[in-house]
Scaffold this motif. Structure first.
Motif, PDB file in Angstrom:
ATOM      1  N   VAL A 158      77.461 -56.334  46.754  1.00 61.05           N
ATOM      2  CA  VAL A 158      77.805 -57.226  45.652  1.00 61.05           C
ATOM      3  C   VAL A 158      77.150 -56.673  44.393  1.00 61.05           C
ATOM      4  O   VAL A 158      75.969 -56.315  44.412  1.00 61.05           O
ATOM      5  CB  VAL A 158      77.314 -58.671  45.922  1.00 61.05           C
ATOM      6  CG1 VAL A 158      77.649 -59.582  44.759  1.00 61.05           C
ATOM      7  CG2 VAL A 158      77.904 -59.206  47.209  1.00 61.05           C
ATOM      8  N   ILE A 159      77.922 -56.581  43.306  1.00 66.08           N
ATOM      9  CA  ILE A 159      77.369 -56.086  42.046  1.00 66.08           C
ATOM     10  C   ILE A 159      77.239 -57.239  41.060  1.00 66.08           C
ATOM     11  O   ILE A 159      77.919 -58.259  41.187  1.00 66.08           O
ATOM     12  CB  ILE A 159      78.237 -54.956  41.445  1.00 66.08           C
ATOM     13  CG1 ILE A 159      79.640 -55.454  41.122  1.00 66.08           C
ATOM     14  CG2 ILE A 159      78.300 -53.769  42.383  1.00 66.08           C
ATOM     15  CD1 ILE A 159      80.456 -54.472  40.312  1.00 66.08           C
ATOM     16  N   GLY A 160      76.371 -57.071  40.079  1.00 61.64           N
ATOM     17  CA  GLY A 160      76.199 -58.078  39.037  1.00 61.64           C
ATOM     18  C   GLY A 160      77.371 -58.071  38.082  1.00 61.64           C
ATOM     19  O   GLY A 160      77.842 -57.011  37.681  1.00 61.64           O
ATOM     20  N   MET A 161      77.847 -59.227  37.697  1.00 59.73           N
ATOM     21  CA  MET A 161      79.023 -59.321  36.836  1.00 59.73           C
ATOM     22  C   MET A 161      78.677 -59.495  35.360  1.00 59.73           C
ATOM     23  O   MET A 161      79.556 -59.460  34.522  1.00 59.73           O
ATOM     24  CB  MET A 161      79.895 -60.498  37.295  1.00 59.73           C
ATOM     25  CG  MET A 161      80.506 -60.315  38.668  1.00 59.73           C
ATOM     26  SD  MET A 161      81.636 -58.933  38.769  1.00 59.73           S
ATOM     27  CE  MET A 161      82.962 -59.517  37.750  1.00 59.73           C
ATOM     28  N   GLU A 162      77.397 -59.660  35.023  1.00 59.49           N
ATOM     29  CA  GLU A 162      77.036 -59.859  33.624  1.00 59.49           C
ATOM     30  C   GLU A 162      77.150 -58.544  32.862  1.00 59.49           C
ATOM     31  O   GLU A 162      76.757 -57.489  33.332  1.00 59.49           O
ATOM     32  CB  GLU A 162      75.628 -60.446  33.480  1.00 59.49           C
ATOM     33  CG  GLU A 162      74.516 -59.601  34.044  1.00 59.49           C
ATOM     34  CD  GLU A 162      74.330 -59.724  35.540  1.00 59.49           C
ATOM     35  OE1 GLU A 162      73.648 -58.854  36.090  1.00 59.49           O
ATOM     36  OE2 GLU A 162      74.862 -60.646  36.157  1.00 59.49           O
ATOM     37  N   LYS A 163      77.765 -58.604  31.693  1.00 57.80           N
ATOM     38  CA  LYS A 163      77.972 -57.448  30.812  1.00 57.80           C
ATOM     39  C   LYS A 163      78.678 -56.298  31.526  1.00 57.80           C
ATOM     40  O   LYS A 163      78.382 -55.134  31.303  1.00 57.80           O
ATOM     41  CB  LYS A 163      76.655 -56.966  30.220  1.00 57.80           C
ATOM     42  CG  LYS A 163      75.988 -57.980  29.327  1.00 57.80           C
ATOM     43  CD  LYS A 163      74.737 -57.420  28.714  1.00 57.80           C
ATOM     44  CE  LYS A 163      74.071 -58.465  27.850  1.00 57.80           C
ATOM     45  NZ  LYS A 163      72.846 -57.967  27.238  1.00 57.80           N
ATOM     46  N   LEU A 164      79.617 -56.615  32.394  1.00 58.83           N
ATOM     47  CA  LEU A 164      80.355 -55.597  33.134  1.00 58.83           C
ATOM     48  C   LEU A 164      81.477 -55.049  32.257  1.00 58.83           C
ATOM     49  O   LEU A 164      82.228 -55.808  31.650  1.00 58.83           O
ATOM     50  CB  LEU A 164      80.929 -56.188  34.419  1.00 58.83           C
ATOM     51  CG  LEU A 164      81.551 -55.214  35.401  1.00 58.83           C
ATOM     52  CD1 LEU A 164      80.488 -54.251  35.936  1.00 58.83           C
ATOM     53  CD2 LEU A 164      82.192 -55.953  36.552  1.00 58.83           C
ATOM     54  N   THR A 165      81.564 -53.743  32.164  1.00 63.46           N
ATOM     55  CA  THR A 165      82.633 -53.068  31.438  1.00 63.46           C
ATOM     56  C   THR A 165      83.416 -52.208  32.420  1.00 63.46           C
ATOM     57  O   THR A 165      82.990 -52.002  33.557  1.00 63.46           O
ATOM     58  CB  THR A 165      82.070 -52.177  30.320  1.00 63.46           C
ATOM     59  OG1 THR A 165      81.269 -51.149  30.910  1.00 63.46           O
ATOM     60  CG2 THR A 165      81.234 -52.975  29.328  1.00 63.46           C
ATOM     61  N   ASP A 166      84.557 -51.690  31.959  1.00 64.76           N
ATOM     62  CA  ASP A 166      85.352 -50.816  32.822  1.00 64.76           C
ATOM     63  C   ASP A 166      84.573 -49.569  33.201  1.00 64.76           C
ATOM     64  O   ASP A 166      84.651 -49.095  34.331  1.00 64.76           O
ATOM     65  CB  ASP A 166      86.659 -50.421  32.130  1.00 64.76           C
ATOM     66  CG  ASP A 166      87.642 -51.586  32.054  1.00 64.76           C
ATOM     67  OD1 ASP A 166      87.704 -52.368  33.022  1.00 64.76           O
ATOM     68  OD2 ASP A 166      88.342 -51.702  31.035  1.00 64.76           O
ATOM     69  N   LYS A 167      83.791 -49.029  32.271  1.00 64.07           N
ATOM     70  CA  LYS A 167      83.012 -47.825  32.556  1.00 64.07           C
ATOM     71  C   LYS A 167      81.947 -48.094  33.622  1.00 64.07           C
ATOM     72  O   LYS A 167      81.773 -47.303  34.554  1.00 64.07           O
ATOM     73  CB  LYS A 167      82.353 -47.323  31.277  1.00 64.07           C
ATOM     74  CG  LYS A 167      81.633 -46.015  31.447  1.00 64.07           C
ATOM     75  CD  LYS A 167      81.112 -45.495  30.128  1.00 64.07           C
ATOM     76  CE  LYS A 167      80.426 -44.158  30.333  1.00 64.07           C
ATOM     77  NZ  LYS A 167      80.000 -43.568  29.071  1.00 64.07           N
ATOM     78  N   LYS A 168      81.247 -49.221  33.521  1.00 59.71           N
ATOM     79  CA  LYS A 168      80.237 -49.579  34.524  1.00 59.71           C
ATOM     80  C   LYS A 168      80.890 -49.839  35.879  1.00 59.71           C
ATOM     81  O   LYS A 168      80.339 -49.486  36.918  1.00 59.71           O
ATOM     82  CB  LYS A 168      79.455 -50.812  34.079  1.00 59.71           C
ATOM     83  CG  LYS A 168      78.513 -50.551  32.928  1.00 59.71           C
ATOM     84  CD  LYS A 168      77.785 -51.812  32.540  1.00 59.71           C
ATOM     85  CE  LYS A 168      76.902 -51.582  31.328  1.00 59.71           C
ATOM     86  NZ  LYS A 168      76.241 -52.822  30.901  1.00 59.71           N
ATOM     87  N   LEU A 169      82.063 -50.435  35.835  1.00 58.38           N
ATOM     88  CA  LEU A 169      82.799 -50.716  37.068  1.00 58.38           C
ATOM     89  C   LEU A 169      83.196 -49.407  37.762  1.00 58.38           C
ATOM     90  O   LEU A 169      83.026 -49.263  38.971  1.00 58.38           O
ATOM     91  CB  LEU A 169      84.037 -51.548  36.745  1.00 58.38           C
ATOM     92  CG  LEU A 169      84.859 -52.100  37.883  1.00 58.38           C
ATOM     93  CD1 LEU A 169      84.009 -52.928  38.827  1.00 58.38           C
ATOM     94  CD2 LEU A 169      85.991 -52.926  37.354  1.00 58.38           C
TER      95      LEU A 169
END
Length: 82
Positions: free
Chosen positions: A58-69
């Motif tokens: 499970v990853i953190g969803m706060e401040k998630l961008t396409d690049k981080k994804l």
């Protein structure tokens, strides 16, 4: 099968079979998935829950961008070969 937002899942059927995605939300009963490349966060795909399998990550969803994804999913989609 209830999967929480931020869980990395694997597609088990369709044209995107064997690709990894992140659950970014829900549209009724269908999870919305994105990978930051083909499916951006602005336009996630609604996927039938029967056609995905859950991973234990499970990853953190706060401040998630396409690049981080993309960087989070890179090791799942392109494993290191020995």
């Amino acid at each position: 099968m209830e999967i929480i937002t931020g869980t990395i899942v694997k597609s088990t059927s369709g044209h995107d079979k064997n690709s990894f995605y992140v659950i970014v939300g829900y549209d009724g009963e269908k999870p919305l998935i994105a990978d930051g490349r083909r499916r951006k966060l602005e336009k996630p795909k609604a996927k039938n829950p029967k056609h995905i399998s859950k991973t234990n990550t499970v990853i953190g969803m706060e401040k998630l961008t396409d690049k981080k994804l993309r960087s989070c999913l890179h090791s799942f989609n392109f494993p290191v070969k020995e």
